[in-house]
Design a protein around this motif. Structure first.
Motif, PDB file in Angstrom:
ATOM      1  N   VAL A 236       0.861  -1.182   0.000  1.00  0.00           N
ATOM      2  CA  VAL A 236       0.000   0.000   0.000  1.00  0.00           C
ATOM      3  C   VAL A 236       0.894   1.228   0.000  1.00  0.00           C
ATOM      4  O   VAL A 236       1.802   1.354   0.835  1.00  0.00           O
ATOM      5  CB  VAL A 236      -0.914   0.027   1.243  1.00  0.00           C
ATOM      6  N   ARG A 237       0.646   2.127  -0.927  1.00  0.00           N
ATOM      7  CA  ARG A 237       1.403   3.373  -0.983  1.00  0.00           C
ATOM      8  C   ARG A 237       0.417   4.531  -1.063  1.00  0.00           C
ATOM      9  O   ARG A 237      -0.623   4.424  -1.717  1.00  0.00           O
ATOM     10  CB  ARG A 237       2.348   3.407  -2.190  1.00  0.00           C
ATOM     11  N   GLY A 238       0.756   5.617  -0.395  1.00  0.00           N
ATOM     12  CA  GLY A 238      -0.161   6.752  -0.413  1.00  0.00           C
ATOM     13  C   GLY A 238       0.542   8.074  -0.234  1.00  0.00           C
ATOM     14  O   GLY A 238       1.616   8.161   0.367  1.00  0.00           O
ATOM     15  N   LEU A 239      -0.087   9.112  -0.751  1.00  0.00           N
ATOM     16  CA  LEU A 239       0.401  10.477  -0.626  1.00  0.00           C
ATOM     17  C   LEU A 239      -0.810  11.387  -0.473  1.00  0.00           C
ATOM     18  O   LEU A 239      -1.780  11.269  -1.228  1.00  0.00           O
ATOM     19  CB  LEU A 239       1.218  10.879  -1.859  1.00  0.00           C
ATOM     20  N   ARG A 240      -0.775  12.261   0.510  1.00  0.00           N
ATOM     21  CA  ARG A 240      -1.901  13.158   0.762  1.00  0.00           C
ATOM     22  C   ARG A 240      -1.367  14.536   1.110  1.00  0.00           C
ATOM     23  O   ARG A 240      -0.369  14.670   1.824  1.00  0.00           O
ATOM     24  CB  ARG A 240      -2.745  12.614   1.912  1.00  0.00           C
ATOM     25  N   GLY A 241      -2.025  15.562   0.603  1.00  0.00           N
ATOM     26  CA  GLY A 241      -1.603  16.924   0.894  1.00  0.00           C
ATOM     27  C   GLY A 241      -2.790  17.856   0.989  1.00  0.00           C
ATOM     28  O   GLY A 241      -3.814  17.651   0.330  1.00  0.00           O
ATOM     29  N   SER A 242      -2.670  18.858   1.841  1.00  0.00           N
ATOM     30  CA  SER A 242      -3.726  19.869   1.943  1.00  0.00           C
ATOM     31  C   SER A 242      -3.106  21.243   2.127  1.00  0.00           C
ATOM     32  O   SER A 242      -2.027  21.394   2.710  1.00  0.00           O
ATOM     33  CB  SER A 242      -4.672  19.556   3.107  1.00  0.00           C
ATOM     34  N   ILE A 243      -3.808  22.223   1.616  1.00  0.00           N
ATOM     35  CA  ILE A 243      -3.437  23.633   1.782  1.00  0.00           C
ATOM     36  C   ILE A 243      -4.647  24.353   2.336  1.00  0.00           C
ATOM     37  O   ILE A 243      -5.762  24.211   1.814  1.00  0.00           O
ATOM     38  CB  ILE A 243      -3.019  24.278   0.443  1.00  0.00           C
ATOM     39  N   VAL A 244      -4.468  25.093   3.408  1.00  0.00           N
ATOM     40  CA  VAL A 244      -5.548  25.861   4.018  1.00  0.00           C
ATOM     41  C   VAL A 244      -5.157  27.337   4.007  1.00  0.00           C
ATOM     42  O   VAL A 244      -4.071  27.715   4.445  1.00  0.00           O
ATOM     43  CB  VAL A 244      -5.820  25.388   5.461  1.00  0.00           C
ATOM     44  N   TRP A 245      -6.094  28.150   3.519  1.00  0.00           N
ATOM     45  CA  TRP A 245      -5.891  29.601   3.457  1.00  0.00           C
ATOM     46  C   TRP A 245      -7.062  30.268   4.162  1.00  0.00           C
ATOM     47  O   TRP A 245      -8.223  30.020   3.814  1.00  0.00           O
ATOM     48  CB  TRP A 245      -5.807  30.056   1.996  1.00  0.00           C
ATOM     49  N   THR A 246      -6.768  31.074   5.151  1.00  0.00           N
ATOM     50  CA  THR A 246      -7.808  31.804   5.891  1.00  0.00           C
ATOM     51  C   THR A 246      -7.511  33.301   5.791  1.00  0.00           C
ATOM     52  O   THR A 246      -6.958  33.899   6.721  1.00  0.00           O
ATOM     53  CB  THR A 246      -7.852  31.363   7.359  1.00  0.00           C
ATOM     54  N   PRO A 247      -7.893  33.934   4.683  1.00  0.00           N
ATOM     55  CA  PRO A 247      -7.570  35.357   4.499  1.00  0.00           C
ATOM     56  C   PRO A 247      -8.265  36.256   5.506  1.00  0.00           C
ATOM     57  O   PRO A 247      -7.762  37.325   5.828  1.00  0.00           O
ATOM     58  CB  PRO A 247      -8.038  35.637   3.068  1.00  0.00           C
ATOM     59  N   THR A 248      -9.441  35.838   5.997  1.00  0.00           N
ATOM     60  CA  THR A 248     -10.162  36.587   7.025  1.00  0.00           C
ATOM     61  C   THR A 248     -10.712  35.589   8.031  1.00  0.00           C
ATOM     62  O   THR A 248     -10.802  34.389   7.745  1.00  0.00           O
ATOM     63  CB  THR A 248     -11.326  37.402   6.427  1.00  0.00           C
ATOM     64  N   PRO A 249     -11.121  36.050   9.217  1.00  0.00           N
ATOM     65  CA  PRO A 249     -11.702  35.126  10.198  1.00  0.00           C
ATOM     66  C   PRO A 249     -12.972  34.437   9.708  1.00  0.00           C
ATOM     67  O   PRO A 249     -13.342  33.385  10.238  1.00  0.00           O
ATOM     68  CB  PRO A 249     -11.992  36.033  11.399  1.00  0.00           C
ATOM     69  N   ASP A 250     -13.626  35.002   8.698  1.00  0.00           N
ATOM     70  CA  ASP A 250     -14.879  34.448   8.199  1.00  0.00           C
ATOM     71  C   ASP A 250     -14.716  33.605   6.939  1.00  0.00           C
ATOM     72  O   ASP A 250     -15.707  33.096   6.404  1.00  0.00           O
ATOM     73  CB  ASP A 250     -15.876  35.572   7.912  1.00  0.00           C
ATOM     74  N   THR A 251     -13.490  33.474   6.449  1.00  0.00           N
ATOM     75  CA  THR A 251     -13.261  32.788   5.184  1.00  0.00           C
ATOM     76  C   THR A 251     -12.202  31.712   5.352  1.00  0.00           C
ATOM     77  O   THR A 251     -11.134  31.956   5.920  1.00  0.00           O
ATOM     78  CB  THR A 251     -12.797  33.778   4.096  1.00  0.00           C
ATOM     79  N   ARG A 252     -12.516  30.545   4.843  1.00  0.00           N
ATOM     80  CA  ARG A 252     -11.553  29.430   4.870  1.00  0.00           C
ATOM     81  C   ARG A 252     -11.607  28.711   3.528  1.00  0.00           C
ATOM     82  O   ARG A 252     -12.680  28.288   3.074  1.00  0.00           O
ATOM     83  CB  ARG A 252     -11.883  28.456   6.002  1.00  0.00           C
ATOM     84  N   VAL A 253     -10.455  28.577   2.892  1.00  0.00           N
ATOM     85  CA  VAL A 253     -10.334  27.877   1.617  1.00  0.00           C
ATOM     86  C   VAL A 253      -9.410  26.682   1.827  1.00  0.00           C
ATOM     87  O   VAL A 253      -8.297  26.829   2.351  1.00  0.00           O
ATOM     88  CB  VAL A 253      -9.778  28.797   0.518  1.00  0.00           C
ATOM     89  N   GLN A 302     -17.593  30.031   4.006  1.00  0.00           N
ATOM     90  CA  GLN A 302     -17.711  31.473   4.161  1.00  0.00           C
ATOM     91  C   GLN A 302     -18.851  31.809   5.118  1.00  0.00           C
ATOM     92  O   GLN A 302     -20.004  31.412   4.891  1.00  0.00           O
ATOM     93  CB  GLN A 302     -17.969  32.140   2.801  1.00  0.00           C
ATOM     94  N   GLU A 303     -18.536  32.516   6.198  1.00  0.00           N
ATOM     95  CA  GLU A 303     -19.563  32.980   7.118  1.00  0.00           C
ATOM     96  C   GLU A 303     -20.241  34.217   6.530  1.00  0.00           C
ATOM     97  O   GLU A 303     -19.581  35.194   6.167  1.00  0.00           O
ATOM     98  CB  GLU A 303     -18.955  33.321   8.482  1.00  0.00           C
ATOM     99  N   LEU A 304     -21.577  34.145   6.434  1.00  0.00           N
ATOM    100  CA  LEU A 304     -22.346  35.243   5.859  1.00  0.00           C
ATOM    101  C   LEU A 304     -23.183  35.980   6.899  1.00  0.00           C
ATOM    102  O   LEU A 304     -23.929  36.890   6.557  1.00  0.00           O
ATOM    103  CB  LEU A 304     -23.270  34.712   4.759  1.00  0.00           C
ATOM    104  N   GLY A 305     -23.093  35.574   8.149  1.00  0.00           N
ATOM    105  CA  GLY A 305     -23.911  36.185   9.191  1.00  0.00           C
ATOM    106  C   GLY A 305     -25.195  35.411   9.397  1.00  0.00           C
ATOM    107  O   GLY A 305     -25.390  34.783  10.436  1.00  0.00           O
ATOM    108  N   PHE A 306     -26.055  35.430   8.403  1.00  0.00           N
ATOM    109  CA  PHE A 306     -27.327  34.711   8.518  1.00  0.00           C
ATOM    110  C   PHE A 306     -27.156  33.220   8.281  1.00  0.00           C
ATOM    111  O   PHE A 306     -28.038  32.413   8.607  1.00  0.00           O
ATOM    112  CB  PHE A 306     -28.349  35.276   7.526  1.00  0.00           C
ATOM    113  N   ALA A 307     -26.000  32.812   7.691  1.00  0.00           N
ATOM    114  CA  ALA A 307     -25.753  31.408   7.362  1.00  0.00           C
ATOM    115  C   ALA A 307     -24.285  31.219   7.019  1.00  0.00           C
ATOM    116  O   ALA A 307     -23.538  32.198   6.822  1.00  0.00           O
ATOM    117  CB  ALA A 307     -26.624  30.960   6.190  1.00  0.00           C
ATOM    118  N   ARG A 308     -23.895  29.954   6.951  1.00  0.00           N
ATOM    119  CA  ARG A 308     -22.563  29.610   6.451  1.00  0.00           C
ATOM    120  C   ARG A 308     -22.721  29.040   5.046  1.00  0.00           C
ATOM    121  O   ARG A 308     -23.523  28.132   4.808  1.00  0.00           O
ATOM    122  CB  ARG A 308     -21.869  28.592   7.346  1.00  0.00           C
ATOM    123  N   LEU A 309     -21.945  29.560   4.110  1.00  0.00           N
ATOM    124  CA  LEU A 309     -21.918  29.064   2.735  1.00  0.00           C
ATOM    125  C   LEU A 309     -20.775  28.063   2.600  1.00  0.00           C
ATOM    126  O   LEU A 309     -19.635  28.358   2.964  1.00  0.00           O
ATOM    127  CB  LEU A 309     -21.716  30.218   1.760  1.00  0.00           C
TER     128      LEU A 309
END
Length: 732
Positions: A236-253, A302-309
């Motif tokens: 079994v061989r595997g490779l996994r990677g992730s990148i997280v970008w949080t430009p603002t407290p309400d945004t996560r990519v 993305q936090e929109l106030g009334f909901a999370r997108l």
């Protein structure tokens, strides 16, 4: 009315007996706020104790304590769940007995699989069912019972959601693990090497995480036909990677990519013959199986106030290539004095997109609404070959109507079947819940879906002189609505009662071997309806907790996997129905801060409710009351652990036990799987800062048991006793 009274009476009896000795396993439960586990398999972040349904979650601590590498190490410990441990990369999790085989479903699996909410199973036949290595997993979530409303097709019995750890922007982190072990009968050592590094590029804004692993499980079966001891080696061989970008407290990519491959040198089944406990398989060639899957995804929260997108897009690609030796069934071909071999090679590619809005938490009225789109393209070539047959055909043209081997057996292929499908799904789904007087919550949900598929099945010119066939019916369409209703009563933090109705479904398809085998060309969709009641409560605050569920499932128009006599070609047909009744209980006992006993017990009665036709069976089918394949009436799992965090070296010790009662391996089979106990031991100690030394023994008593089989004369068995050690380093 009868179903309701049965469920109510069962739950009442369980509550009355809760004070006595009860075996169960609360793998998911904690009793204090500090133990709360927030899961995402419900498509929103929820405390697992607040969900009106049967849910389990195995955390990274649970997986570490079990020395878990793959599904076979832990998934059977969830109540109501068994594992059809067939071949690596295609083995299936079965929830609440919803299965027509212990082998491999010939169409969609009955359980849905997801990775960070991204579907891992495409509509139609899954070439690969990913068994994600347990290293650097956050947790594994298991939803028991049909999940069609939020997850769509393939979740007839339940769903499994792997949650991998993503990049952390808060700081640097790293880990590594090395494992060495020995399996009885295996001629070589098992080993694994795994590593993770998490690097913040911009503190609290941008980070990357990379995981790499290689695992080798030495074979323990002997194949004298190819003069090989320990022939079923697995890499079994595997490779996994992730990148997280949080430009603002309400945004996560989040960007996530993963690749994992399974390379099996020889199949894992044995031929029983007259030896009830054999470790031998005899074939003329090695029956290899290579599978792989690759996933790329991008997610926005993305936090929109009334909901999370939440917006998710993903691309998944799978490949599979395998070979079987047909001569063990049909003998050596007398024309060439060589074995007849069969195999299959396929590729699937799936695009997935989802968009949803989720209301803020902690409000009396909560809601979720979303839409998703899936486009799956698959292509598979099934082949039968006989080495030297081309030369024989050209030397004996009269036997083949004068047709040259270049037309009917190119490359010594005597049969070729090519199947293609393009399946598209579009769906709207949602849930709305309202809490009355802070204690009573009514939830209504639904899914409106439409599938469009364009299948094509080609049976090419062949040496068997079966007329070629090209089936392309054009665009097929299927649509429907999947409802869900639950009512939960939560008078205090340590008590929850709920009632639930949910449904699941699978789409229909085309049988690959239908032309050559004379089986039905197509089959239709099937559905499940689940009636469930449950309770979660602390009998002794912070020391003794229980989770109990009772359910009835109606399974309609079962897509059953059957086999053609003599040639053993698999096909799917609809027929009959099934009634499944069951009770699941989990318990956690904490008599001291350093000690915990977790147990689970499940009873399942899964039987046909009407005749399932099969022309190859006595009487033309399987009558009402026939037990579903692999549906063991009793499953039991216990785990006793000791953790001494205040002592030098912080020693930890654990004992884990599993029992599976017997059940038929297939419709009409005499062979039974189960009726065995497995005992595992684990111990570890911190030998230096961040460095842990562990030892383990799996299947300590060396129990021999059948875990799956398509027929009564061949099947897969439990791995013999394996003893080893691990060295794990964590930077933090």
């Amino acid at each position: 009315m009868a179903k309701t009274s049965i469920l109510t009476g069962t739950a009442a009896a369980l509550c009355l007996t809760a004070a006595g000795p009860v075996w169960g396993q609360a793998l998911e439960e904690g009793t204090g706020e500090e133990d709360a586990i927030v899961i995402t398999a419900s498509k929103r972040g929820e405390d697992i104790r607040d969900i009106a349904g049967a849910v389990s979650a195995l955390t990274d601590e649970d997986l570490t304590e079990l020395n878990a590498q793959s599904l076979s190490d832990y998934i059977n410990r969830v109540p109501g769940v068994v594992f059809n441990d067939y071949q690596p990369g295609v083995s299936e999790v079965v929830v609440r007995g919803v299965a027509s085989t212990t082998y491999h479903e010939a169409n969609q699996a009955t359980t849905g699989y997801y990775l960070n909410e991204i579907p891992l199973i495409e509509p139609g036949f899954p070439l690969v069912i990913p068994d994600v290595d347990a290293f650097d997993l956050e947790r594994v979530e298991v939803l028991r019972g049909p999940q069609g409303t939020l997850f769509g097709s393939s979740s007839l019995g339940g769903a499994v959601n792997y949650v991998v750890k993503e990049a952390q922007t808060s700081g640097f982190d790293a880990a590594a693990q090395g494992i060495a072990a020995s399996t009885r009968r295996a001629g070589e050592a098992n080993y694994a090497a795994k590593a993770m590094v998490n690097v913040p590029i911009v503190e609290d804004k941008l980070a990357v995480r990379v995981v790499a692993l290689e695992r080798y499980d030495a074979g323990y079966l002997d194949n004298p036909g190819i003069d090989e001891d320990g022939s079923n080696d697995l890499r079994v061989r595997g490779l996994r990677g992730s990148i997280v970008w949080t430009p603002t407290p309400d945004t996560r990519v989040t960007a996530l990519s993963m690749y994992q491959e399974y390379d099996l040198d020889d199949q894992t089944y044995v031929i029983f013959n007259d030896d009830p406990e054999t470790f031998e398989r005899v074939t003329n060639v090695a029956e290899f199986q290579d599978t792989s899957f690759m996933l790329h995804s991008l997610r926005l929260d993305q936090e929109l106030g009334f909901a999370r997108l939440t917006a998710i897009g993903s691309y998944t690609e799978k490949e599979s290539d395998l070979a079987f030796d047909d001569s063990i069934f049909v003998g050596i071909d007398p024309r060439t004095d060589t074995p007849q071999l069969s195999g299959s090679a396929g590729t699937s590619k799936t695009d997935y997109a989802e968009l949803r809005l989720t209301s803020p938490a902690e409000t009396a009225f909560s809601w979720l609404i979303g839409a998703n789109y899936t486009n799956a393209r698959s292509e598979s070539t099934d082949r039968v070959s006989i080495e030297g047959i081309g030369e024989y055909i050209d030397a004996n043209p009269d036997e083949f109507g004068g047709r040259p081997s270049s037309d009917i057996a190119p490359g010594d292929l005597v049969q070729r079947t090519v199947s293609n499908n393009d399946i598209r799904e579009i769906a709207l789904f949602g849930e709305a819940a309202y809490t009355f007087a802070d204690v009573l919550t009514l939830t209504l949900g639904g899914r409106l879906f439409e599938y469009k598929s364009e299948p094509r099945l080609q049976f090419l010119p062949n040496a068997e002189l079966i007329p070629p066939f090209d089936y392309a019916p054009g665009r097929q369409k299927e649509s429907g609505f999947i409802p869900k209703v639950s009512l939960a009563y939560n008078p205090r933090d340590d008590l929850k009662l709920y009632a639930l109705y949910s449904e699941g479904f699978r789409i229909g398809g085309v049988n690959v071997y239908s032309v050559a085998a004379g089986t039905p060309l197509t089959f239709d969709s099937d559905t499940t309806q689940n009636y469930e009641i449950g309770a979660r409560f602390d009998l002794v605050p912070n020391q003794l907790s229980f989770d109990i569920a009772a359910y009835h499932i109606d399974w309609n128009d079962i897509q059953a996997r059957l086999f053609v006599p003599v040639t053993f070609e698999a096909y799917t047909t609809n027929g009959g129905g099934a009634d499944i009744d069951g009770v699941e209980m989990t318990m956690t006992l904490r008599p001291a801060p350093f000690m915990q006993l977790s147990s689970s017990l499940a009873y399942t009665d899964a039987r046909l409710s009407s005749l399932l036709p099969d022309t190859g069976a006595p009487g033309g089918g399987y009558p009402e009351g026939t037990r579903l394949p692999g549906s063991s009436e009793w499953t039991l799992a216990n785990q006793l652990s000791f953790e001494f965090d205040d002592l030098p070296m912080q020693p930890r010790f654990g004992i884990a036990h599993r029992f599976l009662s017997e059940a038929p391996v297939a419709f009409g089979a005499d062979l039974q799987r189960g009726d065995y106990h497995l005992l595992d031991l684990n111990a570890s100690a911190q030998i230096a800062q961040g460095l842990e030394l562990g030892v383990f023994a799996k299947n300590l008593l060396d129990a021999y048991g059948i875990v799956n089989a398509p027929f009564s004369f061949a099947g897969t068995i439990t791995r013999p006793r394996t003893i080893g050690g691990s060295l794990t380093w964590n930077f933090r």
